[in-house]
Design a protein around this motif. Sequence first.
Motif, mmCIF file in Angstrom:
data_model
loop_
_atom_site.group_PDB
_atom_site.id
_atom_site.type_symbol
_atom_site.label_atom_id
_atom_site.label_comp_id
_atom_site.label_asym_id
_atom_site.label_seq_id
_atom_site.Cartn_x
_atom_site.Cartn_y
_atom_site.Cartn_z
ATOM 1 N N MET A 149 44.593 42.914 26.357
ATOM 2 C CA MET A 149 44.729 41.840 27.310
ATOM 3 C C MET A 149 43.692 42.026 28.414
ATOM 4 O O MET A 149 43.571 43.088 28.994
ATOM 5 N N THR A 150 42.947 40.993 28.720
ATOM 6 C CA THR A 150 41.909 41.042 29.737
ATOM 7 C C THR A 150 42.491 40.637 31.079
ATOM 8 O O THR A 150 43.243 39.678 31.179
ATOM 9 N N ASN A 151 42.123 41.374 32.105
ATOM 10 C CA ASN A 151 42.581 41.077 33.452
ATOM 11 C C ASN A 151 41.500 40.269 34.162
ATOM 12 O O ASN A 151 40.466 40.795 34.523
ATOM 13 N N HIS A 152 41.756 38.995 34.334
ATOM 14 C CA HIS A 152 40.792 38.126 35.013
ATOM 15 C C HIS A 152 41.223 37.940 36.467
ATOM 16 O O HIS A 152 42.325 37.490 36.733
ATOM 17 N N ARG A 153 40.322 38.316 37.340
ATOM 18 C CA ARG A 153 40.600 38.086 38.747
ATOM 19 C C ARG A 153 40.295 36.647 39.103
ATOM 20 O O ARG A 153 39.412 36.036 38.528
ATOM 21 N N GLN A 154 41.033 36.150 40.050
ATOM 22 C CA GLN A 154 40.787 34.792 40.514
ATOM 23 C C GLN A 154 39.451 34.767 41.240
ATOM 24 O O GLN A 154 39.144 35.652 42.036
ATOM 25 N N ARG A 155 38.657 33.756 40.962
ATOM 26 C CA ARG A 155 37.351 33.605 41.590
ATOM 27 C C ARG A 155 37.538 33.291 43.073
ATOM 28 O O ARG A 155 38.356 32.468 43.446
ATOM 29 N N LEU A 156 36.755 33.969 43.908
ATOM 30 C CA LEU A 156 36.817 33.719 45.345
ATOM 31 C C LEU A 156 36.207 32.362 45.667
ATOM 32 O O LEU A 156 35.207 31.961 45.084
ATOM 33 N N ARG A 157 36.821 31.694 46.619
ATOM 34 C CA ARG A 157 36.310 30.414 47.084
ATOM 35 C C ARG A 157 35.502 30.639 48.364
ATOM 36 O O ARG A 157 35.633 31.673 49.020
ATOM 37 N N LYS A 158 34.710 29.656 48.716
ATOM 38 C CA LYS A 158 33.941 29.726 49.953
ATOM 39 C C LYS A 158 34.883 29.955 51.134
ATOM 40 O O LYS A 158 34.588 30.744 52.036
ATOM 41 N N ASP A 159 36.018 29.268 51.106
ATOM 42 C CA ASP A 159 36.991 29.397 52.178
ATOM 43 C C ASP A 159 37.524 30.826 52.310
ATOM 44 O O ASP A 159 37.796 31.279 53.419
ATOM 45 N N ASP A 160 37.663 31.541 51.194
ATOM 46 C CA ASP A 160 38.115 32.936 51.244
ATOM 47 C C ASP A 160 37.140 33.787 52.055
ATOM 48 O O ASP A 160 37.551 34.647 52.832
ATOM 49 N N TRP A 161 35.863 33.538 51.845
ATOM 50 C CA TRP A 161 34.830 34.272 52.574
ATOM 51 C C TRP A 161 34.866 33.936 54.067
ATOM 52 O O TRP A 161 34.730 34.824 54.919
ATOM 53 N N ILE A 162 35.044 32.670 54.380
ATOM 54 C CA ILE A 162 35.073 32.252 55.784
ATOM 55 C C ILE A 162 36.282 32.850 56.497
ATOM 56 O O ILE A 162 36.172 33.357 57.620
ATOM 57 N N ILE A 163 37.432 32.827 55.850
ATOM 58 C CA ILE A 163 38.646 33.420 56.439
ATOM 59 C C ILE A 163 38.444 34.913 56.656
ATOM 60 O O ILE A 163 38.787 35.459 57.708
ATOM 61 N N GLU A 164 37.869 35.575 55.663
ATOM 62 C CA GLU A 164 37.579 37.009 55.823
ATOM 63 C C GLU A 164 36.590 37.226 56.957
ATOM 64 O O GLU A 164 36.702 38.187 57.725
ATOM 65 N N GLY A 165 35.624 36.322 57.091
ATOM 66 C CA GLY A 165 34.663 36.410 58.183
ATOM 67 C C GLY A 165 35.344 36.287 59.544
ATOM 68 O O GLY A 165 35.037 37.054 60.464
ATOM 69 N N LEU A 166 36.262 35.356 59.675
ATOM 70 C CA LEU A 166 36.991 35.204 60.940
ATOM 71 C C LEU A 166 37.808 36.457 61.255
ATOM 72 O O LEU A 166 37.820 36.936 62.393
ATOM 73 N N ASN A 167 38.488 36.992 60.253
ATOM 74 C CA ASN A 167 39.290 38.199 60.466
ATOM 75 C C ASN A 167 38.416 39.389 60.831
ATOM 76 O O ASN A 167 38.742 40.161 61.731
ATOM 77 N N THR A 168 37.301 39.531 60.127
ATOM 78 C CA THR A 168 36.372 40.638 60.414
ATOM 79 C C THR A 168 35.776 40.483 61.802
ATOM 80 O O THR A 168 35.676 41.455 62.560
ATOM 81 N N LEU A 169 35.392 39.270 62.151
ATOM 82 C CA LEU A 169 34.843 38.992 63.478
ATOM 83 C C LEU A 169 35.839 39.372 64.559
ATOM 84 O O LEU A 169 35.487 40.024 65.542
ATOM 85 N N SER A 170 37.093 39.000 64.385
ATOM 86 C CA SER A 170 38.100 39.283 65.413
ATOM 87 C C SER A 170 38.356 40.778 65.571
ATOM 88 O O SER A 170 38.626 41.248 66.669
ATOM 89 N N LEU A 171 38.236 41.526 64.483
ATOM 90 C CA LEU A 171 38.531 42.964 64.531
ATOM 91 C C LEU A 171 37.317 43.832 64.856
ATOM 92 O O LEU A 171 37.449 44.865 65.526
ATOM 93 N N HIS A 172 36.129 43.427 64.368
ATOM 94 C CA HIS A 172 34.975 44.321 64.439
ATOM 95 C C HIS A 172 33.729 43.709 65.060
ATOM 96 O O HIS A 172 32.705 44.390 65.145
ATOM 97 N N GLY A 173 33.782 42.441 65.436
ATOM 98 C CA GLY A 173 32.633 41.807 66.063
ATOM 99 C C GLY A 173 31.639 41.246 65.061
ATOM 100 O O GLY A 173 31.736 41.481 63.859
ATOM 101 N N HIS A 174 30.682 40.496 65.591
ATOM 102 C CA HIS A 174 29.741 39.768 64.742
ATOM 103 C C HIS A 174 28.783 40.658 63.961
ATOM 104 O O HIS A 174 28.295 40.259 62.914
ATOM 105 N N THR A 175 28.531 41.860 64.437
ATOM 106 C CA THR A 175 27.600 42.741 63.711
ATOM 107 C C THR A 175 28.180 43.214 62.379
ATOM 108 O O THR A 175 27.450 43.739 61.546
#
Length: 185
Positions: free
Chosen positions: A1-27
């Motif tokens: 059985m093959t384990n297929h991960r769900q493909r990331l959407r553009k929105d997933d990246w943006i949400i992660e960007g907002l979370n990373t920005l809030s915790l660690h800054g723009h750098t």
Amino acid sequence: MTNHRQRLRKDDWIIEGLNTLSLHGHTSLKAEPLSRHMKTTKGSFYWHFKDLQDFHTSVLTRWEELSLSALEDQSRSEATPVGRLTLFAENLSHPQDPLPAGIDAPVRAWAHENHTAANAVATVDQAREQFLSGILRDLDLPNPDFIHIVHSALIGFGTLSTNNRSADQDAISTLLAALLALRDA
């Protein structure tokens, strides 16, 4: 059985960007560390964004959209000017979902060195001050200095917060009570 991960959407990246920005800054908004954190390849990142600047612009645009949307939600949820003022103060000093906690301070820091971030902050600040102006006008406190004082103080609470939400709320309540006492004087 093959384990297929769900493909990331553009929105997933943006949400992660907002979370990373809030915790660690723009750098910290870089393709490789974000890819590692999201357990994917840089190829996924570049599938959605032509370059890092495109990603940064998308993150800032989302912050701006969510910040402006929060104002619209506040205007519909509270009928009284005092209720709108209280909700405005709470949400500006401690943003609610979907904005990550503490997001304003790193966006403002980024704005000191990035034109796109500076424009986003200026747009959001203008809308916030216009919203606050309407509330204060409804409270018969139209002095423009009050707008600047309250807005600056609330930004300061978000920036200087000691993570003691109770102490912040007490200080905000004192500020708002003093302001409202001026109306009744």
